[in-house]
Design a protein around this motif. Structure first.
Motif, PDB file in Angstrom:
ATOM      1  N   PHE A  62       0.761  -1.279  -0.049  1.00 19.17           N
ATOM      2  CA  PHE A  62       0.160   0.185  -0.028  1.00 19.17           C
ATOM      3  C   PHE A  62       0.947   1.326  -0.047  1.00 19.17           C
ATOM      4  O   PHE A  62       0.561   2.277  -0.477  1.00 19.17           O
ATOM      5  CB  PHE A  62      -0.906   0.004   1.316  1.00 19.17           C
ATOM      6  CG  PHE A  62      -1.937  -0.943   1.139  1.00 19.17           C
ATOM      7  CD1 PHE A  62      -3.117  -0.915   0.196  1.00 19.17           C
ATOM      8  CD2 PHE A  62      -2.218  -2.098   1.962  1.00 19.17           C
ATOM      9  CE1 PHE A  62      -4.125  -1.938  -0.258  1.00 19.17           C
ATOM     10  CE2 PHE A  62      -3.212  -3.054   1.887  1.00 19.17           C
ATOM     11  CZ  PHE A  62      -4.216  -2.915   0.918  1.00 19.17           C
ATOM     12  N   MET A  63       1.995   1.233   0.600  1.00 15.86           N
ATOM     13  CA  MET A  63       3.007   2.557   0.555  1.00 15.86           C
ATOM     14  C   MET A  63       4.224   2.428   0.016  1.00 15.86           C
ATOM     15  O   MET A  63       5.322   3.130   0.005  1.00 15.86           O
ATOM     16  CB  MET A  63       3.149   2.686   1.891  1.00 15.86           C
ATOM     17  CG  MET A  63       1.773   3.455   2.594  1.00 15.86           C
ATOM     18  SD  MET A  63       1.221   4.897   1.869  1.00 15.86           S
ATOM     19  CE  MET A  63       2.461   6.055   2.330  1.00 15.86           C
ATOM     20  N   GLY A  64       4.411   0.952  -0.588  1.00 13.78           N
ATOM     21  CA  GLY A  64       5.617   0.966  -1.639  1.00 13.78           C
ATOM     22  C   GLY A  64       5.834   1.603  -2.844  1.00 13.78           C
ATOM     23  O   GLY A  64       4.498   2.249  -3.428  1.00 13.78           O
ATOM     24  N   SER A  65       6.816   1.974  -3.330  1.00 16.11           N
ATOM     25  CA  SER A  65       6.984   2.633  -4.646  1.00 16.11           C
ATOM     26  C   SER A  65       8.442   2.449  -5.047  1.00 16.11           C
ATOM     27  O   SER A  65       9.346   1.783  -4.457  1.00 16.11           O
ATOM     28  CB  SER A  65       6.920   4.086  -4.282  1.00 16.11           C
ATOM     29  OG  SER A  65       7.864   4.764  -3.181  1.00 16.11           O
ATOM     30  N   GLY A  66       8.734   2.823  -6.209  1.00 17.40           N
ATOM     31  CA  GLY A  66      10.120   2.537  -6.936  1.00 17.40           C
ATOM     32  C   GLY A  66      11.077   3.729  -6.450  1.00 17.40           C
ATOM     33  O   GLY A  66      11.151   4.324  -5.461  1.00 17.40           O
ATOM     34  N   PHE A  67      11.941   4.191  -7.389  1.00 20.25           N
ATOM     35  CA  PHE A  67      12.892   5.095  -7.323  1.00 20.25           C
ATOM     36  C   PHE A  67      12.705   6.291  -8.129  1.00 20.25           C
ATOM     37  O   PHE A  67      13.637   7.002  -8.215  1.00 20.25           O
ATOM     38  CB  PHE A  67      14.330   4.210  -7.932  1.00 20.25           C
ATOM     39  CG  PHE A  67      14.575   3.325  -7.016  1.00 20.25           C
ATOM     40  CD1 PHE A  67      14.885   3.095  -5.619  1.00 20.25           C
ATOM     41  CD2 PHE A  67      14.937   2.063  -7.634  1.00 20.25           C
ATOM     42  CE1 PHE A  67      15.334   1.930  -4.920  1.00 20.25           C
ATOM     43  CE2 PHE A  67      15.451   0.768  -7.075  1.00 20.25           C
ATOM     44  CZ  PHE A  67      15.466   0.786  -5.720  1.00 20.25           C
ATOM     45  N   GLY A  68      11.400   6.619  -8.235  1.00 22.95           N
ATOM     46  CA  GLY A  68      10.981   7.815  -9.035  1.00 22.95           C
ATOM     47  C   GLY A  68      11.321   8.917  -8.264  1.00 22.95           C
ATOM     48  O   GLY A  68      11.487  10.254  -8.948  1.00 22.95           O
ATOM     49  N   SER A 319      13.888  -1.023   8.898  1.00 28.45           N
ATOM     50  CA  SER A 319      13.916   0.541   8.657  1.00 28.45           C
ATOM     51  C   SER A 319      14.627   0.589   7.206  1.00 28.45           C
ATOM     52  O   SER A 319      13.701   1.699   6.477  1.00 28.45           O
ATOM     53  CB  SER A 319      14.660   1.046   9.593  1.00 28.45           C
ATOM     54  OG  SER A 319      14.092   0.857  10.975  1.00 28.45           O
ATOM     55  N   VAL A 320      15.720   0.216   6.919  1.00 34.01           N
ATOM     56  CA  VAL A 320      16.201   0.614   5.604  1.00 34.01           C
ATOM     57  C   VAL A 320      15.170   0.017   4.584  1.00 34.01           C
ATOM     58  O   VAL A 320      15.192   0.899   3.518  1.00 34.01           O
ATOM     59  CB  VAL A 320      17.567  -0.148   5.450  1.00 34.01           C
ATOM     60  CG1 VAL A 320      18.072   0.150   3.864  1.00 34.01           C
ATOM     61  CG2 VAL A 320      18.663   0.664   6.465  1.00 34.01           C
ATOM     62  N   VAL A 321      14.691  -1.041   4.652  1.00 33.34           N
ATOM     63  CA  VAL A 321      13.884  -1.456   3.404  1.00 33.34           C
ATOM     64  C   VAL A 321      12.660  -0.732   3.514  1.00 33.34           C
ATOM     65  O   VAL A 321      12.083  -0.279   2.327  1.00 33.34           O
ATOM     66  CB  VAL A 321      13.531  -3.030   3.971  1.00 33.34           C
ATOM     67  CG1 VAL A 321      12.080  -3.396   2.969  1.00 33.34           C
ATOM     68  CG2 VAL A 321      14.554  -3.964   3.760  1.00 33.34           C
ATOM     69  N   VAL A 322      12.003  -0.302   4.698  1.00 28.75           N
ATOM     70  CA  VAL A 322      10.877   0.481   4.733  1.00 28.75           C
ATOM     71  C   VAL A 322      11.095   1.916   4.005  1.00 28.75           C
ATOM     72  O   VAL A 322      10.282   2.323   3.319  1.00 28.75           O
ATOM     73  CB  VAL A 322      10.329   0.457   6.013  1.00 28.75           C
ATOM     74  CG1 VAL A 322       9.076   1.851   5.936  1.00 28.75           C
ATOM     75  CG2 VAL A 322       9.682  -0.691   6.441  1.00 28.75           C
ATOM     76  N   LEU A 323      12.228   2.491   4.292  1.00 31.83           N
ATOM     77  CA  LEU A 323      12.609   3.957   4.014  1.00 31.83           C
ATOM     78  C   LEU A 323      12.940   3.744   2.456  1.00 31.83           C
ATOM     79  O   LEU A 323      12.287   4.656   1.594  1.00 31.83           O
ATOM     80  CB  LEU A 323      13.893   4.242   4.384  1.00 31.83           C
ATOM     81  CG  LEU A 323      14.643   5.772   4.190  1.00 31.83           C
ATOM     82  CD1 LEU A 323      13.430   6.796   4.116  1.00 31.83           C
ATOM     83  CD2 LEU A 323      15.782   5.911   4.740  1.00 31.83           C
ATOM     84  N   LEU A 324      13.588   2.751   1.899  1.00 29.74           N
ATOM     85  CA  LEU A 324      14.074   2.954   0.516  1.00 29.74           C
ATOM     86  C   LEU A 324      12.713   2.300  -0.359  1.00 29.74           C
ATOM     87  O   LEU A 324      12.253   2.696  -1.481  1.00 29.74           O
ATOM     88  CB  LEU A 324      14.927   1.646   0.082  1.00 29.74           C
ATOM     89  CG  LEU A 324      16.403   2.099   0.581  1.00 29.74           C
ATOM     90  CD1 LEU A 324      17.330   1.406   0.155  1.00 29.74           C
ATOM     91  CD2 LEU A 324      16.750   3.488  -0.172  1.00 29.74           C
ATOM     92  N   GLY A 325      11.750   1.252   0.052  1.00 27.17           N
ATOM     93  CA  GLY A 325      10.676   0.765  -0.435  1.00 27.17           C
ATOM     94  C   GLY A 325       9.448   1.701  -0.535  1.00 27.17           C
ATOM     95  O   GLY A 325       8.507   1.573  -1.217  1.00 27.17           O
ATOM     96  N   CYS A 326       9.375   2.750   0.454  1.00 25.23           N
ATOM     97  CA  CYS A 326       8.224   3.346   0.688  1.00 25.23           C
ATOM     98  C   CYS A 326       8.185   4.996   0.391  1.00 25.23           C
ATOM     99  O   CYS A 326       7.374   5.782   0.451  1.00 25.23           O
ATOM    100  CB  CYS A 326       7.526   3.083   1.974  1.00 25.23           C
ATOM    101  SG  CYS A 326       7.248   1.333   2.198  1.00 25.23           S
ATOM    102  N   VAL A 327       9.515   5.549   0.313  1.00 27.08           N
ATOM    103  CA  VAL A 327       9.674   6.991   0.305  1.00 27.08           C
ATOM    104  C   VAL A 327       9.041   7.798  -0.621  1.00 27.08           C
ATOM    105  O   VAL A 327       8.037   8.709  -0.616  1.00 27.08           O
ATOM    106  CB  VAL A 327      11.106   7.342   0.409  1.00 27.08           C
ATOM    107  CG1 VAL A 327      12.037   6.849  -1.134  1.00 27.08           C
ATOM    108  CG2 VAL A 327      11.293   8.904   0.552  1.00 27.08           C
TER     109      VAL A 327
END
Length: 464
Positions: A62-68, A319-327
Motif C-alpha cells: 500500500f505504501m511501496g514505490s520505486g525509485f522515482g 527500517s532501511v527496507v521501509v525507507l527505500l521501499g516506501c519513500v
C-alpha cells in the motif's frame, strides 16, 4: 459497459433509499476499504506465518514505490517542492520519466470504485483460495464460490486473476497427489459451480458493447513501458520489491513458491495481452502479481532479520527496507494531503443549482465535452456528448457525436439542433476556449437567454 456495475448500483441503491449523495458514496466504500486492508493482512499472516511479515508486506504494497523520487533530488529546492505543487508530478506518477507504477491508495482505491470493490472481494477470494488450495481446507469451496460469484461484475481482471491462481493451485495439487476422487471432487465442484454463475455474466455483460471495428483483446508487449529497458523500467517503477523477487523466491517455502508461480502466469499474461484498448489498465492484473511479490520480499526480509543476533541490527534492516521501499509513496500521499484541486468553483455550482431547480428532468443540453461538466455532473441532466476520456478505452467511440457538438458550436444549424433534440445550449469558459470558431451570435440572435452569470450563458432552444 459494466465496469464497476455493482459498485455503482450500490451507490444508486443508497440514493433511492433516501441517503444524501455523500452518504450514498461513502457508506459502501468504508466496509470495502476494511475488506481490502484486512484481507491483505490476513493473507500475509497466513502465507508468511508471521505478524511482522504480514505487516511489512502490507506496507510494501500500500505504501511501496520505486525509485522515482530520485528525479526530484538535486536541481534546487524547487525541483523537490514541485512534488507538492505541480499537477501529476510525483515519484509514483511522473510520465515524463516513464514512471507509471502509481500508489494504490492515491491513484487506484480512492478514485476508482471498480478497483476498490474488485479488490475488496478479490483479495478476500485469494485468501480463501490460499486456504482451499494450499492449506488443503477443501470444505471452503462453497464459501469461495459464494464470495467470488459477483467478481466479474465488480472487476473482470480480478476474476481472471482468481482463475489463473486457481489453475496453478489445481496443477500443483495434481502433481503432489493424491489423485483420488476425494481429492479432486472439491476442485471440480467449485469450478463447475463458478462456471454456472460466471459464464452467463461473461457473455451477457462483459463481451457486449465492444470497440467499433475492433476487439478488446490484442497482443501487446511490456505493459505501459515507453522506451526503457525492460528490467530497468520495472526496477525504477517498483523499486526494492522488484529487486527482491528472485532472492525472495529462493528463500520462500514450497507453498509460497507455488502460489507465486500463479503470480508469474499473471505477469506473463499482462505483459503480452491487452484486455482493453488502454495498455495502462493492465495494471489491474499486475497489482495482484505485485501483491504476491510483496509477500516474497517481506518473507525474505523478516527471515534475514530473524537471523541477526541483535535487535538494533534487525530494526536497522527493516527500517532501511521501509525507507527505500516506501519513500516515493510517502511523498505522493503528502502531495494528496496538501493538494487543493478544485473540480468546480462557485460559478459552476451556481449553474448546476439553477439547472437542477429550473430545467425539466428530461431536458437535453448542448455543452462542451469536458469531463467536469456542471450540467451533467452537478445537475444530472442529459447532454449531447460527454467526455470520451474513459469510455473510449472501454469500447465506446464518441468521435462522431463529438463532431456534431463541434458543428453546433462553430457551424450551428437549427435542423441539427432539432435532430439531436437539444433544449438548451450552454456556452461557458470551457466552450469559448475549446471551440476557436465559436459562433455565439447565432444563439444570441435567435433564442432567449435562460441563464447568464459569471461567464456562463445558457440559451433556451425549445419551449417548455
Amino acid at each position: 459497459n459494466c465496469k464497476g456495475l455493482m459498485a455503482q448500483s450500490q451507490i444508486d441503491g443508497g440514493l433511492i433509499g433516501g441517503a444524501s449523495l455523500k452518504a450514498a458514496y461513502l457508506l459502501p466504500c468504508l466496509p470495502a476499504l476494511v475488506s481490502v486492508f484486512g484481507s491483505l493482512w490476513v493473507l500475509g499472516r497466513s502465507v508468511l506465518d508471521s505478524r511482522g511479515g504480514a505487516s511489512l508486506a502490507y506496507w510494501l504494497f500500500f505504501m511501496g514505490s520505486g525509485f522515482g523520487f530520485v528525479y526530484f533530488v538535486g536541481g534546487g529546492w524547487e525541483n523537490f517542492t514541485r512534488i507538492f505543487t505541480a499537477y501529476y508530478e510525483t515519484p509514483t506518477n511522473y510520465v515524463q520519466e516513464n514512471i507509471r507504477w502509481v500508489n494504490p491508495i492515491a491513484d487506484l482505491l480512492i478514485p476508482q470504485r471498480a478497483t476498490l470493490f474488485g479488490w475488496a472481494v478479490g483479495f478476500a477470494c485469494v485468501y480463501l483460495l490460499w486456504r482451499f488450495a494450499w492449506q488443503e481446507e477443501r470444505r471452503l469451496w462453497g464459501w469461495l464460490w459464494l464470495l467470488a460469484a459477483p467478481l466479474p461484475l465488480l472487476q473482470a481482471h480480478a476474476a481472471l486473476v482468481l482463475v489463473i491462481l486457481a489453475g496453478a493451485g489445481f496443477v500443483f495439487a495434481l502433481v503432489r497427489g493424491p489423485r483420488t476422487k476425494a481429492a479432486v471432487l472439491p476442485w471440480l465442484a467449485w469450478a463447475g459451480a463458478q462456471a454456472v454463475v460466471w459464464i452467463p455474466l461473461v457473455f451477457t455483460q462483459l463481451m457486449t458493447g465492444g470497440q467499433t471495428g475492433g476487439s478488446f483483446f490484442q497482443w501487446h508487449w511490456n505493459w505501459a513501458n515507453e522506451g526503457d529497458n525492460y528490467f530497468w523500467f520495472y526496477i525504477k517503477n517498483i523499486g526494492l520489491v522488484y529487486l527482491l523477487i528472485v532472492p525472495g523466491f529462493l528463500w520462500a517455502g514450497r507453498k509460497l513458491r507455488e502460489l507465486y508461480a500463479g503470480g508469474l502466469a499473471i505477469l506473463l499474461l499482462a505483459e503480452v495481452m491487452l484486455f482493453q484498448p488502454n495498455p495502462y489498465d493492465n495494471n489491474k492484473l499486475l497489482y495482484f502479481w505485485h501483491l504476491l511479490s510483496c509477500l516474497l520480499a517481506a518473507g525474505l526480509i523478516c527471515g534475514l532479520a530473524a537471523k541477526l543476533p541483535k535487535k538494533p541490527a534487525r530494526v536497522l534492516l527493516v527500517s532501511v527496507v521501509v525507507l527505500l521501499g516506501c519513500v516515493g509513496s510517502v511523498l505522493t500521499i503528502g502531495r494528496e494531503w496538501v493538494s487543493e484541486y478544485q473540480q468546480f468553483g462557485a460559478a459552476e455550482a451556481a449553474v448546476g443549482s439553477y439547472v437542477d431547480e429550473n430545467a425539466p428532468a428530461d431536458a437535453v443540453f448542448l455543452t462542451g465535452t469536458q469531463h467536469q461538466n456542471p450540467v451533467a455532473s452537478l445537475a444530472g441532466r442529459q447532454i449531447v456528448c460527454g467526455s470520451s476520456l474513459y469510455v473510449y478505452y472501454h469500447g465506446k467511440d464518441y468521435y462522431g457525436q463529438a463532431e456534431l457538438v463541434r458543428q453546433l458550436y462553430e457551424e450551428p444549424r437549427e435542423e441539427l439542433l432539432a435532430r439531436l433534440g437539444v433544449d438548451f445550449v450552454m456556452i461557458g469558459p470551457w466552450e469559448r476556449s475549446d471551440y476557436a470558431a465559436l459562433d455565439e451570435n447565432f444563439y444570441r440572435s435567435r433564442y432567449p437567454v435562460w441563464y447568464e452569470a459569471d461567464g456562463y450563458s445558457i440559451y433556451q432552444i425549445t419551449e417548455p
